[in-house]
Design a protein around this motif. Structure first.
Motif, PDB file in Angstrom:
ATOM      1  N   CYS A  79       0.862  -1.174   0.000  1.00 25.28           N
ATOM      2  CA  CYS A  79       0.000   0.000   0.000  1.00 25.28           C
ATOM      3  C   CYS A  79       0.904   1.231   0.000  1.00 25.28           C
ATOM      4  CB  CYS A  79      -0.885  -0.025   1.248  1.00 25.28           C
ATOM      5  SG  CYS A  79      -2.455   0.825   1.064  1.00 25.28           S
TER       6      CYS A  79
ATOM      7  N   LEU B 102       1.853   5.388   0.553  1.00 28.37           N
ATOM      8  CA  LEU B 102       2.063   6.101   1.810  1.00 28.37           C
ATOM      9  C   LEU B 102       0.825   6.123   2.687  1.00 28.37           C
ATOM     10  CD1 LEU B 102       4.223   9.080   0.556  1.00 28.37           C
ATOM     11  CD2 LEU B 102       4.980   7.057   1.814  1.00 28.37           C
ATOM     12  N   ARG B 103      -0.332   6.244   2.060  1.00 33.19           N
ATOM     13  CA  ARG B 103      -1.562   6.297   2.859  1.00 33.19           C
ATOM     14  C   ARG B 103      -2.641   5.360   2.341  1.00 33.19           C
ATOM     15  NH1 ARG B 103      -0.586  12.197   3.013  1.00 33.19           N
ATOM     16  NH2 ARG B 103       0.345  12.569   5.040  1.00 33.19           N
ATOM     17  N   GLU B 104      -2.747   5.239   1.015  1.00 36.40           N
ATOM     18  CA  GLU B 104      -3.859   4.495   0.442  1.00 36.40           C
ATOM     19  C   GLU B 104      -3.407   3.642  -0.731  1.00 36.40           C
ATOM     20  OE1 GLU B 104      -6.644   7.536  -0.641  1.00 36.40           O
ATOM     21  OE2 GLU B 104      -7.357   7.772   1.409  1.00 36.40           O
TER      22      GLU B 104
ATOM     23  N   THR C  60     -10.863   1.985  -2.436  1.00 34.87           N
ATOM     24  CA  THR C  60      -9.713   2.608  -1.770  1.00 34.87           C
ATOM     25  C   THR C  60      -9.538   2.002  -0.389  1.00 34.87           C
ATOM     26  OG1 THR C  60     -10.106   4.664  -2.971  1.00 34.87           O
ATOM     27  CG2 THR C  60      -8.690   4.798  -1.024  1.00 34.87           C
TER      28      THR C  60
ATOM     29  N   SER D  56      -6.873   1.674   3.160  1.00 33.31           N
ATOM     30  CA  SER D  56      -5.864   2.424   3.907  1.00 33.31           C
ATOM     31  C   SER D  56      -5.237   1.531   4.968  1.00 33.31           C
ATOM     32  CB  SER D  56      -6.475   3.671   4.551  1.00 33.31           C
ATOM     33  OG  SER D  56      -7.488   3.327   5.451  1.00 33.31           O
ATOM     34  N   GLU D  57      -4.001   1.842   5.303  1.00 36.18           N
ATOM     35  CA  GLU D  57      -3.287   1.097   6.331  1.00 36.18           C
ATOM     36  C   GLU D  57      -3.816   1.475   7.707  1.00 36.18           C
ATOM     37  OE1 GLU D  57       0.855   1.940   5.906  1.00 36.18           O
ATOM     38  OE2 GLU D  57       1.067   0.636   4.176  1.00 36.18           O
TER      39      GLU D  57
ATOM     40  N   SER E 168      -3.487   2.598  11.709  1.00 37.92           N
ATOM     41  CA  SER E 168      -2.612   3.587  12.353  1.00 37.92           C
ATOM     42  C   SER E 168      -1.331   2.947  12.881  1.00 37.92           C
ATOM     43  CB  SER E 168      -3.346   4.314  13.477  1.00 37.92           C
ATOM     44  OG  SER E 168      -3.829   3.376  14.420  1.00 37.92           O
TER      45      SER E 168
ATOM     46  N   HIS F 200       0.433   0.946  11.218  1.00 39.89           N
ATOM     47  CA  HIS F 200       1.247   0.710  10.015  1.00 39.89           C
ATOM     48  C   HIS F 200       1.538  -0.771   9.786  1.00 39.89           C
ATOM     49  CE1 HIS F 200       1.638   4.994   9.542  1.00 39.89           C
ATOM     50  NE2 HIS F 200       2.081   5.077  10.786  1.00 39.89           N
TER      51      HIS F 200
ATOM     52  N   ALA G 215     -11.379   2.559   3.126  1.00 39.30           N
ATOM     53  CA  ALA G 215     -11.075   3.930   3.534  1.00 39.30           C
ATOM     54  C   ALA G 215     -12.296   4.808   3.836  1.00 39.30           C
ATOM     55  CB  ALA G 215     -10.207   4.604   2.469  1.00 39.30           C
TER      56      ALA G 215
END
Length: 127
Positions: A50, A52-54, A70, A72-73, A75, A77, A85
């Motif tokens: 993934c 940086l963010r999505e 979409t 997302s990771e 928090s 990481h 997302a």
């Protein structure tokens, strides 16, 4: 606050190279905590790739069209867990899971490229 979970494991295993060899399975996790609902994907062995963010995952219900979702990771990481997302997308996916028999999800994996997992959705119960 009560937290409820529903999980569904993929019907197929994907073989990754060392150190994740031996077969990896994808799990869809639905979590409801108070008024908040999350749709998560977890890989038993491996790492999602993934940005940086999505990143994007491809979802296909039954014989319908492919939907780009979409992700997302978390928090923390962690590289073995992804969240859908957007809240509006989560509810749409849950509704489609309830009314579909089959789901195929394609995701990118670190040093493994994109791989597909298939889920049997018949009999899914979610309040």
């Amino acid at each position: 606050i009560t937290t409820k979970y529903a999980m569904n494991m993929s019907q197929n295993l994907i073989s990754f190279d060392f150190p994740y060899n031996g077969g990896s399975q994808l799990t869809i996790i639905l979590r409801k905590k108070g008024n908040e609902t999350d749709v998560m994907l977890s890989i038993s062995k491996g790492q999602f790739l993934c940005g940086l963010r999505e990143c994007e995952a491809a979802f296909k219900f039954d014989d319908g069209s492919i939907q780009s979702i979409t992700m997302s990771e978390p928090s923390s990481h962690s590289s073995d867990l992804l969240f859908v997302a957007y809240d509006k997308t989560e509810q749409k996916l849950i509704n489609q899971m309830k009314s579909s028999k089959k789901l195929t999800i394609e995701l990118p994996f670190y040093q493994e490229g994109k791989r597909q997992f298939t889920f049997d959705l018949e009999g899914l119960e979610w309040d």
